[in-house]
Design a protein around this motif. Structure first.
Motif, PDB file in Angstrom:
ATOM      1  N   ILE A 272      45.077  47.361  49.937  1.00  0.00           N
ATOM      2  CA  ILE A 272      44.440  46.895  48.686  1.00  0.00           C
ATOM      3  C   ILE A 272      44.027  48.006  47.758  1.00  0.00           C
ATOM      4  O   ILE A 272      43.495  47.747  46.682  1.00  0.00           O
ATOM      5  CB  ILE A 272      43.167  46.077  49.002  1.00  0.00           C
ATOM      6  CG1 ILE A 272      42.137  46.955  49.746  1.00  0.00           C
ATOM      7  CG2 ILE A 272      43.486  44.836  49.803  1.00  0.00           C
ATOM      8  CD1 ILE A 272      40.733  46.659  49.327  1.00  0.00           C
ATOM      9  N   PHE A 275      44.515  47.738  44.077  1.00  0.00           N
ATOM     10  CA  PHE A 275      43.855  46.622  43.394  1.00  0.00           C
ATOM     11  C   PHE A 275      42.390  46.930  43.120  1.00  0.00           C
ATOM     12  O   PHE A 275      41.844  46.571  42.090  1.00  0.00           O
ATOM     13  CB  PHE A 275      43.936  45.357  44.249  1.00  0.00           C
ATOM     14  CG  PHE A 275      45.343  45.037  44.636  1.00  0.00           C
ATOM     15  CD1 PHE A 275      46.327  44.917  43.658  1.00  0.00           C
ATOM     16  CD2 PHE A 275      45.699  44.867  45.953  1.00  0.00           C
ATOM     17  CE1 PHE A 275      47.631  44.615  44.012  1.00  0.00           C
ATOM     18  CE2 PHE A 275      46.994  44.572  46.301  1.00  0.00           C
ATOM     19  CZ  PHE A 275      47.966  44.442  45.337  1.00  0.00           C
ATOM     20  N   SER A 279      40.815  46.445  39.635  1.00  0.00           N
ATOM     21  CA  SER A 279      40.273  45.105  39.401  1.00  0.00           C
ATOM     22  C   SER A 279      38.767  45.081  39.281  1.00  0.00           C
ATOM     23  O   SER A 279      38.198  44.063  38.941  1.00  0.00           O
ATOM     24  CB  SER A 279      40.723  44.138  40.499  1.00  0.00           C
ATOM     25  OG  SER A 279      40.081  44.448  41.709  1.00  0.00           O
TER      26      SER A 279
ATOM     27  N   ARG B 224      39.931  38.385  49.002  1.00  0.00           N
ATOM     28  CA  ARG B 224      40.492  39.411  49.900  1.00  0.00           C
ATOM     29  C   ARG B 224      39.619  39.561  51.136  1.00  0.00           C
ATOM     30  O   ARG B 224      40.109  39.639  52.269  1.00  0.00           O
ATOM     31  CB  ARG B 224      40.543  40.772  49.188  1.00  0.00           C
ATOM     32  CG  ARG B 224      41.505  40.877  48.044  1.00  0.00           C
ATOM     33  CD  ARG B 224      41.674  42.331  47.554  1.00  0.00           C
ATOM     34  NE  ARG B 224      40.434  43.020  47.331  1.00  0.00           N
ATOM     35  CZ  ARG B 224      39.978  43.449  46.139  1.00  0.00           C
ATOM     36  NH1 ARG B 224      40.706  43.263  45.028  1.00  0.00           N
ATOM     37  NH2 ARG B 224      38.844  44.078  46.054  1.00  0.00           N
ATOM     38  N   GLN B 260      47.469  37.313  40.806  1.00  0.00           N
ATOM     39  CA  GLN B 260      46.991  38.565  41.411  1.00  0.00           C
ATOM     40  C   GLN B 260      46.311  38.294  42.755  1.00  0.00           C
ATOM     41  O   GLN B 260      46.522  39.021  43.726  1.00  0.00           O
ATOM     42  CB  GLN B 260      45.993  39.256  40.461  1.00  0.00           C
ATOM     43  CG  GLN B 260      46.644  39.739  39.176  1.00  0.00           C
ATOM     44  CD  GLN B 260      45.626  40.125  38.114  1.00  0.00           C
ATOM     45  OE1 GLN B 260      44.437  39.884  38.273  1.00  0.00           O
ATOM     46  NE2 GLN B 260      46.097  40.722  37.032  1.00  0.00           N
ATOM     47  N   SER B 263      48.856  37.572  45.533  1.00  0.00           N
ATOM     48  CA  SER B 263      49.546  38.790  45.944  1.00  0.00           C
ATOM     49  C   SER B 263      48.641  39.641  46.839  1.00  0.00           C
ATOM     50  O   SER B 263      49.066  40.137  47.883  1.00  0.00           O
ATOM     51  CB  SER B 263      49.953  39.560  44.681  1.00  0.00           C
ATOM     52  OG  SER B 263      50.217  40.895  44.989  1.00  0.00           O
ATOM     53  N   GLN B 264      47.395  39.785  46.423  1.00  0.00           N
ATOM     54  CA  GLN B 264      46.492  40.666  47.162  1.00  0.00           C
ATOM     55  C   GLN B 264      46.130  40.097  48.533  1.00  0.00           C
ATOM     56  O   GLN B 264      46.075  40.833  49.523  1.00  0.00           O
ATOM     57  CB  GLN B 264      45.219  40.913  46.330  1.00  0.00           C
ATOM     58  CG  GLN B 264      45.531  41.690  45.047  1.00  0.00           C
ATOM     59  CD  GLN B 264      44.293  42.023  44.238  1.00  0.00           C
ATOM     60  OE1 GLN B 264      43.202  42.125  44.773  1.00  0.00           O
ATOM     61  NE2 GLN B 264      44.466  42.203  42.939  1.00  0.00           N
ATOM     62  N   LYS B 267      48.828  40.702  50.994  1.00  0.00           N
ATOM     63  CA  LYS B 267      48.890  42.092  51.475  1.00  0.00           C
ATOM     64  C   LYS B 267      47.790  42.343  52.510  1.00  0.00           C
ATOM     65  O   LYS B 267      48.014  43.023  53.513  1.00  0.00           O
ATOM     66  CB  LYS B 267      48.737  43.058  50.296  1.00  0.00           C
ATOM     67  CG  LYS B 267      49.981  43.028  49.397  1.00  0.00           C
ATOM     68  CD  LYS B 267      50.051  44.226  48.475  1.00  0.00           C
ATOM     69  CE  LYS B 267      51.137  43.974  47.442  1.00  0.00           C
ATOM     70  NZ  LYS B 267      52.145  45.032  47.402  1.00  0.00           N
TER      71      LYS B 267
END
Lengths: 280, 280, 280, 280
Positions: A272, A275, A279, B224, B260, B263-264, B267
């Motif tokens: 991450i 990001f 972000s 996340r 976004q 996608s995150q 991952k």
């Protein structure tokens, strides 16, 4: 960006858009690489401390933690080894090369503790001990400021502002769990505080999943989650034999578990990294 | 494994060591791949719903969420479109192929809602509505059971036990934030609940960072973190124009932000997949 | 009588069945007659303080309160007049004959504050400032120990134990509101703490409805309730012109309201006096 | 008078300055004389209920309480006698002349329960069960609305607004304790809610110190405090042999303790009656 009525201009990201980076030798706190602070809850003896420090260094710890002065709810509980504990920490640093963090509990002790340690910890119970905040604000050592267990993020940043406004720019925020009605965990680790504090402030934010959850079995998942939420690092308790720890054994990782944690958080971070920078 | 005095044998991992896997067509909830449920807070109109559903499907959503019956603190607030909203959800499912989740608020409405949707949601305010729990327990639809905003994990699992003991084995637990003193977030999303619930129970656990934080800027980091903590999926609010939403616009992601997030979280999931399976 | 794992033998009623009675000249704290402590939040000037002190004495106050050192969340808020404020308090005592209570915030200041005041106040934020607890424990002045806004009654009694075990037997417990999710009051004044603390301990218990509620309109009903619950007294904020107070004006009574409060609490006390003694 | 963004015009004192008075035969709820509701937690049998009802009537109770449908966290706990329990309550009313209050848990049961009882109780867990609120709003029976254990006073008044706006003007608010971190009491009885609710609303406010504290030894002091704070009455659990109660024995008063409570609260009421009317 203002939540209450009280501004914190020095801690505010609005006025300081760039992340603060704190350097300790070659170590950077607040940069891209997550920092891992680890060690026993209390310093219990010189040999045991050096043993665990060598192990932790080998397993990927960046900073050695250990309590010499312990804040305890009862006057009859073990209060820590005091200056003797600080000396053992300094010895462990000399042998391992790892910087050391330890708690300071009163203004008059700041000078003494700062002689031995690299980072001064202000504990959760002391977050609004303003005399102590000013005293560590006059120190040249970075300060790890734990969030009080019932303080808002705004109050936490105002506490940081006390330190910053006294002249010390190197404050590391540390979320360690808040008080709620839930009893399945010792505290409720509030990971929301990570993106909130990073949104409102430029200071580094780390997380203590050991005190935050109170049970070693929840430390690794919450450590992964902290990094995924954007934390700059972790501080965890590790003990070679948690069952025999003088304090907080139930929440201490074994060295084996610690190695797993380090491996996992770095994988999360790698996934991450790009990001987080963009972000928040 | 027992925290209080009240056993939950059907929900307990101790008695059912294997994770429960819930299948909806080809979709698996509770398996290795994280499930993403997304949609507007309220169903506001047929065309708008189908538009956002097509977008979400394209961007990686697995399940469409949308409120037809809305629990509102005030009797004067918008209460949802009711059965009309359910019909739009069914239309969106027919067009996109995505299964649909929507809230049911009273026992008598379970039959009606179950005609239109694939997953029955029991909201946070209804977590201890025992007549409703029994009614969804008699349904053949899977149930998404939100944690009450001041309920312990133990009470949450006991609420699941009501559903399971009525004959419905397919319960998905959903953490959506608890009430604390903190005001920087709408609620305090309690990610500790993820490893705690997974330790105590075999049921799938998902997380709602939209209600949990109340601000869209905190949704992605907490999404996340939820996956990193071991959650089996997420449920989030997405609105093409959050500023114009009839409810909860402040916490809704735009479609771009949703992409976004997807996608995150994948991952993060890829990075930790092996650990979650073995460490919990 | 043990709630957690930590005994507080010196504070415990089990080991000391008789109520503790603290004498200041002719004033008894912890006896049958409820004690009223009153004054401005902050000492703002000599003449104003003496004026309000004379008024309060006339209206039935027993002890004059006033902050010279003020704990403030922000370093930029008014921090109090410091030693100058203490001198004004001493002047007001000399003129009115009322004993004086004021807060001490750090161990090193205990000697200074004890020179000027009759009762040392340890504020809510300092309840677990152990160095301060030990320092006031070495003083010969009685100590008013406010409950931390997120501390359990057990932790409060353990904090008292720090003072008692340092040699000072004269501790007055003060409930001043805890943190909850409720926003209609500044804090949630927890009157349950009165019978709980009196059941567990022999120390006097007083209540602060000004900080506890945060609004002057709720102070009188909660003051009546505190006495009815068995409190040994009250501490309230009074300001001649609440709108112009430098701090906490919204929760300050006017002198007229204060007179009403005193009259009402004495009527409540007269009604229940016999029960309190026998029922707790 | 507005705390949040949501108006409650029918419940609001601003729009209805006069106190609401609810009449049940010759009994007035919301008037000057405090009302006492008492009885066992659960209806356990016909003879036992009639025995305790006769005793309570003799000792000064105004309304008989008793649970026939019991909300229980676990599906395996005793759920109450159901309609049989309602019949016993009706028998006890016939014999003693006391009106009866009992809980209704689902919309479909409102008609049944209303056949047997004089006051419909909506429990804390149901405070935001909107279908139930509407259903009791369509009943002609007065409704006792318990505050949810984590709901704000504003949400409580909005829940009352659901009932009022459905056509039923007779709502009695009941504070019964909120959830906090404190463990010395089962809940934290929030007496602040009494003056706050009376300031914001014209509806009668009563207090449940049995559930609010969870221990019989704290019930009498908190009952006195509730009346002193301005409550219109109390609802308490009484059991002839608390140790043998099927539920909540620890918090039940004996008949002897109940008699003491009644005597004490009337003395408190007599002492403050004039103030409450004029000061709120």
């Amino acid at each position: 960006m203002k939540m209450g009525n009280q501004p914190f201009p020095l801690a505010s990201r609005e006025e300081h858009p760039e992340d603060t980076l704190i350097r300790l030798g070659t170590l950077e706190i607040g940069g891209r690489r997550p920092v891992v602070m680890a060690g026993p809850c209390s310093v219990e003896g010189r040999d045991a401390l050096i043993d665990i420090a060598l192990t932790l260094k080998h397993l990927g710890a960046d900073v050695l933690r250990g309590g010499a002065f312990k804040p305890r709810s009862s006057p009859y509980s073990f209060q820590g080894l005091g200056e003797e504990g600080l000396k053992y920490l300094a010895d462990a640093r000399a042998i391992t090369g790892m910087p050391v963090v330890s708690e300071v509990m009163e203004p008059q002790a700041v000078g003494l503790v700062a002689e031995y340690v690299d980072i001064l910890q202000v504990g959760a119970r002391s977050m609004q001990n303003y005399a102590l905040l000013r005293a560590v604000g006059h120190s040249h050592r970075p300060v790890l400021l734990k969030r009080g267990f019932s303080n808002t993020v705004e109050e936490w940043l105002l506490a940081a502002e006390y330190i910053l406004s006294a002249g010390n720019p190197n404050v590391i925020l540390c979320e360690r769990g808040i008080r709620t009605f839930e009893t399945a965990t010792r505290n409720t680790l509030d990971l929301n505080a990570v993106p909130v504090a990073r949104y409102l402030s430029h200071l580094p934010v780390i997380v203590d999943p050991s005190h935050g959850t109170g049970y070693s079995r929840y430390v690794i998942p919450m450590a992964r989650a902290a990094i995924a939420a954007g934390a700059h690092g972790l501080i965890v308790e590790v003990h070679p034999e948690p069952d025999k720890a003088l304090s907080d054994g139930q929440q201490s990782l074994t060295p084996t578990e610690f190695r797993q944690m380090v491996s996992q958080i770095h994988k999360v971070h790698d996934a991450i990294e790009d990001f987080v920078v963009t972000s928040i």
